[in-house]
Design an enzyme around this catalytic site. Structure first.
Site, mmCIF file in Angstrom:
data_model
loop_
_atom_site.group_PDB
_atom_site.id
_atom_site.type_symbol
_atom_site.label_atom_id
_atom_site.label_comp_id
_atom_site.label_asym_id
_atom_site.label_seq_id
_atom_site.Cartn_x
_atom_site.Cartn_y
_atom_site.Cartn_z
ATOM 1 N N ASP A 30 -41.536 57.584 9.975
ATOM 2 C CA ASP A 30 -42.174 56.549 10.784
ATOM 3 C C ASP A 30 -42.724 57.091 12.097
ATOM 4 O OD1 ASP A 30 -39.436 56.913 11.509
ATOM 5 O OD2 ASP A 30 -39.435 55.013 12.593
ATOM 6 N N GLU B 238 -36.390 55.979 12.265
ATOM 7 C CA GLU B 238 -35.868 56.698 13.428
ATOM 8 C C GLU B 238 -36.426 56.159 14.731
ATOM 9 O OE1 GLU B 238 -35.468 59.739 16.574
ATOM 10 O OE2 GLU B 238 -37.320 58.878 15.751
#
Length: 375
Positions: free
Chosen positions: A73, A131
């Site tokens: 991400d 994350e």
């Protein structure tokens, strides 16, 4: 093997904002298409509201077992920042250093090992999808997986001098709600219990927990309360973050925040606390130092190191007891902004270093000559 920045550009242009499940999964499919041909098997951890987490496994043989750790991400929502560009020195775009660029370093190192040895072994690779929003979902998975390995390498961006990261602060986050008693500020002032006033006192006490010499900070980053100047506030809230460099400070701050919340209730308000420890401290230790010394021997010189205030999934892996080093991605700056960039020469350096490290740790002990595993 020359690096193909057109391939990196394709990865960058795929929007993988943490809350864009479709985009994160599309980027995951890009990585699957690149990684599986190297001989990895895939375990997919499907998720409903965020992207799927991906674990790639290579065959097992004698030698150290290594976990590579990264995230899929990025921080930019869809249709806000997806451009990729380059000049003679830098590549630019969302994720070029945090951390699609880091994952690309790992990928190219694995390709070189595949070319050298014919097949890969003892190296697994976990790519999580959340994350950048705290790893709330993936943290338990990372913990379960990381403890199975002899070492973990994390591919967040390198320092300016290509420092490796040996320590990161821990972090705790809270959403605290204070409920008082609303009342008309003119006619019934004494009947009210002011949630804003209680929260203001809590804010000052929490800020006083900060100890910059110890590297510990408490920040009240957002406050809300009340409905207007003529009403005693019946409800207020604040978002609080604490960061700390060691276990003693972690305990002091977490206990201090909780004690402040409990103590203020004697004024008649009710306090609700949501949140707590998000990631524990990543602290230097003997096992990590031994791993670092081994890497220094492999690379022929001592690698520069640094301590960082920001957190990453290295905090989680380190907490399992597995020796963990971070910062194996390329050097870059401007991450989390539209100016994010990464140094081209850094990609080559980090790829060469990681190729040498994995070659020595995973292959030298079990392969007498490179030809032993060539097809």
């Amino acid at each position: 093997m020359n690096l193909n920045y057109a391939e990196l550009a394709d990865l960058i242009r795929c929007n993988s904002h943490s809350k864009n499940k479709v985009g994160v999964d599309q980027h995951g499919e890009q990585m699957i298409a690149l990684i599986e041909p190297l001989g990895f098997s895939l375990t997919r951890y499907q998720r409903e509201h965020i992207g799927d987490h991906l674990l790639f496994r290579s065959p097992r043989s004698s030698g150290k077992r290594i976990l590579l750790l990264g995230h899929l991400d990025t921080v930019f929502p869809k249709d806000t920042f997806t451009e990729f560009s380059e000049d003679d020195r830098y590549v630019y775009g969302p994720g070029v250093c945090d951390m699609k660029g880091g994952n690309w370093v790992a990928l190219n190192a694995l390709r070189r090992l595949k070319q050298q040895y014919g097949q890969l072994a003892n190296i697994d690779w976990l790519l999580v999808s959340d994350e950048e929003i705290g790893s709330d979902d993936s943290q338990a998975l990372t913990t379960k997986i990381a403890k199975q390995y002899d070492a973990c390498f994390v591919f967040e961006a390198a320092g300016k001098e290509h420092e490796l990261v040996v320590a990161r602060k821990g972090i705790a986050t809270y959403h605290i709600t204070v409920t008082g008693k609303p009342a008309h500020a003119g006619n019934h002032y004494r009947d009210g219990i002011d949630a804003n006033f209680a929260m203001a006192n809590m804010l000052l006490e929490m800020a006083s927990l900060t100890d910059l010499k110890a590297g510990s900070t408490v920040n009240v980053g957002k406050v809300q309360g009340g409905i207007g100047a003529n009403t005693i506030s019946g409800k207020a809230s604040m978002q609080v973050e604490a960061r700390f460099t060691n276990q003693a400070e972690q305990q002091r701050l977490l206990e201090g925040i909780e004690n402040i919340c409990m103590a203020i209730e004697i004024t008649g308000v009710e306090v609700e606390i949501q949140g707590g420890l998000q990631r524990g401290v990543m602290a230097p230790n003997a096992a990590q130092q031994s791993l670092l010394e081994e890497i220094n021997d492999i690379l022929g010189e001592a690698q520069p190191i640094e301590h960082r205030g920001g957190v990453s999934d290295a905090n989680t892996a380190s907490a399992t007891g597995t020796p963990t080093l971070d910062g194996f991605g390329p050097y870059g700056d401007g991450d989390h902004t539209r100016n994010e960039r990464a140094l081209k020469s850094s990609f080559e350096l980090r790829t060469e270093q990681m190729t040498a490290i994995l070659s020595e740790l995973c292959f030298r002990a079990s392969i007498a000559t490179p030809a032993a595993h060539q097809a």
